[in-house]
Every structure is written in structure tokens, then in C-alpha cells.
Design an enzyme around this catalytic site. Structure first.
Site, short mmCIF file in Angstrom:
data_model
loop_
_atom_site.label_atom_id
_atom_site.label_comp_id
_atom_site.label_asym_id
_atom_site.label_seq_id
_atom_site.Cartn_x
_atom_site.Cartn_y
_atom_site.Cartn_z
N THR A 186 14.42 -48.00 -25.47
CA THR A 186 15.65 -47.26 -25.76
C THR A 186 15.63 -45.87 -25.10
O THR A 186 16.68 -45.35 -24.75
CB THR A 186 15.84 -47.10 -27.27
OG1 THR A 186 14.64 -46.55 -27.83
CG2 THR A 186 16.11 -48.41 -27.94
N THR A 187 14.45 -45.29 -24.94
CA THR A 187 14.35 -43.96 -24.30
C THR A 187 14.54 -44.11 -22.79
O THR A 187 15.30 -43.38 -22.16
CB THR A 187 12.98 -43.31 -24.60
OG1 THR A 187 12.76 -43.36 -26.01
CG2 THR A 187 12.94 -41.88 -24.13
#
Length: 536
Positions: A102-103
Site C-alpha cells: 500500500t505504501t
């Protein structure tokens, strides 16, 4: 001062505008949007990789969250800018679909927009940039497929799965005991995996936490853990070969739906009412007893009289169990959820090998553990930790690792981490750009440059000189034609990620590229931002 009048001589009342709309259009709109997205991406950049930093987020009501999970950070930040919200959605969709990365997906989108800004300054049309990025993402996804490897694992040999989960956990707060945590996650996934359909039902894996103890005390329970206790202190605390009645009806006399009033004017009438209630309770308990149940699990509470009768009949009970937990219990034990006592029959009971109440430390905290469920293999990861924030972050980390293991059961292809896959894709996109005659080739080269943002951020967060490190690894990849060379974040002495055992799932990495490109394309196509005014 002159007034305006209508044809009947009445003056017009000219009211000051109650809210003026603001409007940005053209290149200014694109620039403003890019700036907003870059600001969000910059927040997450320092959280990328095994040496990434954590963020502390305080909500409006004073709750504190400490995390380095991209989706959680963006959700808790409460971004108000409309383009910032797009990036929040981007990380959330990566979290829902893949559960990890997600980062990285937000960092990649921010880097692509940074490159797009340079091309806009050169006068290239935003749609041509978007088309170039689209072409480049197809090349990158194909290159990922080429450099990926299939690795074999089975229910008996799950070592490759454990090593992939360790890569996911190395950037989390739990990295000091990542081996043990990875083994717990893989065992949980293997217990509920359906290898014929190549699928994993994540609903059967429950992650529970309890403050106290240390992180190393985290265990995998082959069953379900309920954060409840047995309703009466004198009831049996251990039940072998339990027959479980799962009820959604309360242990109390029926209440009429309409408004009602009972007039009791004599002691006899009161005694009659009390006897009627007692008979009702006795009938309920007897129906449970007659069905052959040895444990009652109820969604609602029950009063002291019912509790006393259940204890008297040697029928242990657990009350106030939530709806989601009831459904999981029903799936795991093979029981049916019963809405009325009259419908309770022996066929509707669930069964479990053992049910026991466990207590913790010197506190009066107790939990119920239901093991060896008959119908399906439900498991619970039971997390311990020094404080609530630690437990919450550990739960998020384990969720990511469980999702990675699930993805590998679905598709057992991997690419190597440490930025090696991004660098290999960047080289392939640059080569493909030379064959494109149009303006899109500039956008494709910009895409290749944007891919370098991931290894650059990894090097930066690991305390290495970013530009020198990435340039060295890239030239080494070109020279040796080895796509597995990446940034040596842990400073082990080798850049070969295959040797270091740093894996990522292929579908996760492909999803990152495609989602980031789609969002950037969407942002570049916006040329007019109209914001409605607010009342003064």
C-alpha cells in the site's frame, strides 16, 4: 447611490453573493492537482522498506495510532483535498485486493506525477503523457512476468511461503521476531486453504489480541478464541466433546410488542406471575437440556435467575457473543444458529473437541478457547503485547502477511524485492521507448525514471547514498543482465535479492503498476477544478 427599480417602481434588493465559487482551469489545475498528490506521496515515502519509519497519528477524539502501513496512515490522516482522496482510495484498493504494497503504490503514483509535471512544462499535451504512461505500464507488466519465478510449495514444505511472509514483516514493527510470526501466518493459511480450488477463506482466520505478556507469546490456536467468560463462576470451565447450542433468542420471558401494563392488586396474583416466569425459564433450560447440548452460546444476555437455573442443570453458558463470531462458530462447529427455543433439535447442535476458559496473569481477564471444531478448520492468531498500540500494529502486520500467503496459494509466482523488479522494468521500458516514433516516447522514458523512485526511497530510508546506490545497481543489472539485483538495505554485502531471499508476489507488484498508472491518468485528464463556495 442609485437604486434599480422594476416597472411598478419597486426597488430591487441586491444581496451580496453568499458564496463565491473558485475555479482553476487548464495547466494551473493540473499543476495544483499534482502538487496535492505529491504532498500525500511525500508523507509515505519515509515509511517504505525494511528501515522505513513509523508515523504517529492522533484522531479527533484523542486516539493514537502508531503504524507504517500506507493504507492505515492515509485513512487516519483524513485528507480533505479531492486529489489527495484519490490517493487514499488508491492505497485502499491495493489493500483490499492484495493486502500488501500500500505504501509502494502511493510512492510510485507520486513519482509518476512528478515526472508528468516536467513533461507538462515542456509543453507536451497531458493526454499524450497519459497514453505514454499506459504503453509503458504494459511493457513493465510484461517484463515483471518475464523476470518472475514460479516456486513450488506444498502443505508439508511451506518454507518458500514463510520466507515471502518474512519479507513483508521485515518492514513492520514485529521484525525482531519475524520468523516466528511468518510461521504462524503460514500455518494459519495452510490450515484453512483449499488447494483444489486454490483459494483461502480469510473469514476462517481470526486475529485476536490481549494486552499483557510479550510479542513472543503470540500463538496460533487451532480453533476460535472468544473474548468472553463462562457466565457463572461455579459452572464447568473445561468441557470435552462439547455439543454447542448457538442461540439468537434471549433467556427471558417474552415481552409483548405493543405498550402494556399489568395490574397486580393481590399477593396471589404476584405469586402466580412469579411462578409463570419461573416455569418459562425452566422450560427454556429444559429444552436446551433435552436437545443434548452441553454448552450454550447466546447472542444476548440473560438474568440471574436463568443463569442460576443453567448452573443448577450443569449447563455452562456464554452470553453476549457478537453476530460475526456466532456465524464463524456456526461454520466451524457445523451447528445452526437457532432463533427460537422451540426449534432447538440435536441435529442443529455444533460440536467441538474441547472448550476451556483461560485466564491471564494477575488480572481477572478471561477468554474462552474452542478447539478441534468438527466442520471446518477455523484458526485464531492470538496476539500478545505490552500495550494496545503494539497489539493493533501487530494485528495489521499479520493481516498483511496472511494476505501475501493467500495470494501465493492463488498464484505461486514471485518477483524479487529490494527495488530489483522496478529497475528491471525501468530498463525494459527505456529500451521499448527507443522504438516509439511519437511524443509518447518522452512519457515512456519519464515512466522509467519514475520507477527508480522505489529503489531510491529504499536506499534513502536505509541511510545509503540514494543516487550513487541506484546508479551502481542499475549499471550492474545492465552489465550482468541479472534482473535480481536490488538495493542492499540490510547491508549484507550482496545486491542479489535471490541470494538474500527477498521475495514479493507477482500479482501484488503488477497490481501496483496498473493501479498507479490508472490514477495518474485520471489526474492528468482533469483540466478544470470548480469548488463551490462556502457561506460566510
Amino acid at each position: 447611490m442609485s437604486l434599480a427599480f422594476d416597472e411598478f417602481g419597486r426597488p430591487f434588493l441586491i444581496i451580496k453573493e453568499q458564496g463565491s465559487k473558485s475555479r482553476i482551469r487548464g495547466i494551473d489545475a493540473q499543476k495544483a492537482n499534482i502538487q496535492a498528490a505529491k504532498a500525500v506521496a511525500r508523507t509515505l515515502r519515509s515509511s517504505l522498506g525494511p528501515k522505513g519509519m513509523d508515523k504517529i497519528l492522533q484522531s479527533g477524539d484523542g486516539d493514537i495510532t502508531i503504524t507504517n502501513d500506507g493504507a492505515t496512515i492515509l485513512q487516519e490522516m483524513e485528507v480533505e483535498h479531492q486529489i489527495g482522496k484519490l490517493l487514499v482510495e488508491l492505497s485502499r484498493s491495493q489493500d483490499y485486493e492484495i493486502g500488501d504494497g500500500t505504501t509502494g503504490v502511493v510512492v510510485l503514483a507520486g513519482s509518476l506525477l512528478e515526472q508528468a509535471e516536467v513533461l507538462l512544462d515542456r509543453g507536451i499535451h497531458p493526454l499524450r503523457i497519459a497514453e505514454g504512461f499506459e504503453m509503458a505500464s504494459k511493457v513493465a507488466v510484461a517484463e515483471l512476468e518475464r523476470v518472475s519465478e514460479t516456486f513450488e510449495f506444498s502443505a508439508t514444505d511451506a518454507e518458500p511461503l514463510i520466507r515471502t511472509c518474512m519479507t513483508t514483516l521485515s518492514s513492520k514493527i514485529v521484525n525482531r521476531c519475524k520468523r516466528e510470526m511468518a510461521e504462524i501466518c503460514v500455518k494459519a493459511v495452510m490450515a484453512v486453504a483449499d488447494f483444489e480450488r486454490r483459494d483461502v477463506n480469510l473469514d476462517l482466520i481470526k486475529v485476536e489480541g490481549k494486552v499483557g505478556g510479550k510479542l513472543e507469546d503470540t500463538v496460533l490456536v487451532n480453533g476460535i478464541v472468544l473474548d468472553k467468560d463462562i457466565s457463572h463462576p461455579q459452572m464447568a470451565k473445561v468441557i470435552k466433546d462439547a455439543k454447542i447450542a448457538i442461540l439468537t433468542c434471549p433467556f427471558e420471558p417474552p415481552k409483548p410488542k405493543t405498550k402494556h401494563k399489568i395490574d397486580i392488586d393481590t399477593a396471589e396474583k404476584y405469586e402466580e406471575l412469579r411462578q409463570q416466569e419461573e416455569k418459562y425459564f425452566k422450560d427454556m433450560v429444559q429444552q436446551c437440556k433435552d436437545s443434548g447440548a452441553t454448552l450454550i452460546i447466546c447472542q444476548w444476555g440473560f438474568d440471574d435467575e436463568a443463569n442460576h437455573l443453567l448452573m443448577h442443570e450443569k449447563l455452562p453458558a456464554i452470553r453476549w457473543v457478537g453476530g460475526v463470531e456466532l456465524e464463524l462458530l456456526a461454520i466451524a462447529t457445523g451447528g445452526r444458529i437457532v432463533p427460537r427455543f422451540q426449534e432447538l433439535t440435536p441435529e442443529k447442535l455444533g460440536s467441538a473437541g474441547s472448550v476451556k476458559e483461560v485466564s491471564f496473569g494477575t488480572t481477572k481477564d478471561r477468554m474462552v478457547v474452542i478447539e478441534d471444531c468438527a466442520a471446518s478448520k477455523a484458526v485464531t492468531v492470538f496476539v500478545r503485547g505490552g500495550n494496545k498500540m503494539m497489539i493493533e500494529e501487530t494485528k495489521r502486520s499479520l493481516h498483511d502477511a496472511i494476505c501475501v500467503a493467500r495470494n501465493l496459494v492463488r498464484s505461486n509466482k514471485i518477483v524479487y524485492g529490494g527495488g530489483s523488479a522496478e529497475l528491471a522494468c525501468g530498463i525494459a521500458v527505456e529500451e521499448a521507448a527507443d522504438k516509439i516514433p511519437g511524443v509518447e516516447q518522452y512519457a515512456m522514458r519519464a515512466f522509467a525514471e519514475a520507477l527508480d523512485a522505489v529503489p531510491t526511497a529504499l536506499a534513502e530510508n536505509s541511510g545509503l547514498p540514494p543516487i550513487e546506490t541506484v546508479a551502481m545497481v542499475k549499471s550492474q543489472q545492465l552489465k550482468e543482465k541479472n534482473p535480481y539485483l536490488g538495493v542492499d538495505c540490510k547491508e549484507t554485502g550482496t545486491n542479489d535479492m535471490k541470494e538474500q531471499g527477498v521475495f514479493e508476489t507477482l500479482i501484488g507488484k503488477q497490481q501496483q503498476m496498473l493501479l498507479a498508472t490508472q490514477v495518474v491518468k485520471l489526474i492528468l485528464k482533469i483540466d478544470d477544478v470548480i469548488t463551490s463556495g462556502k457561506y460566510d
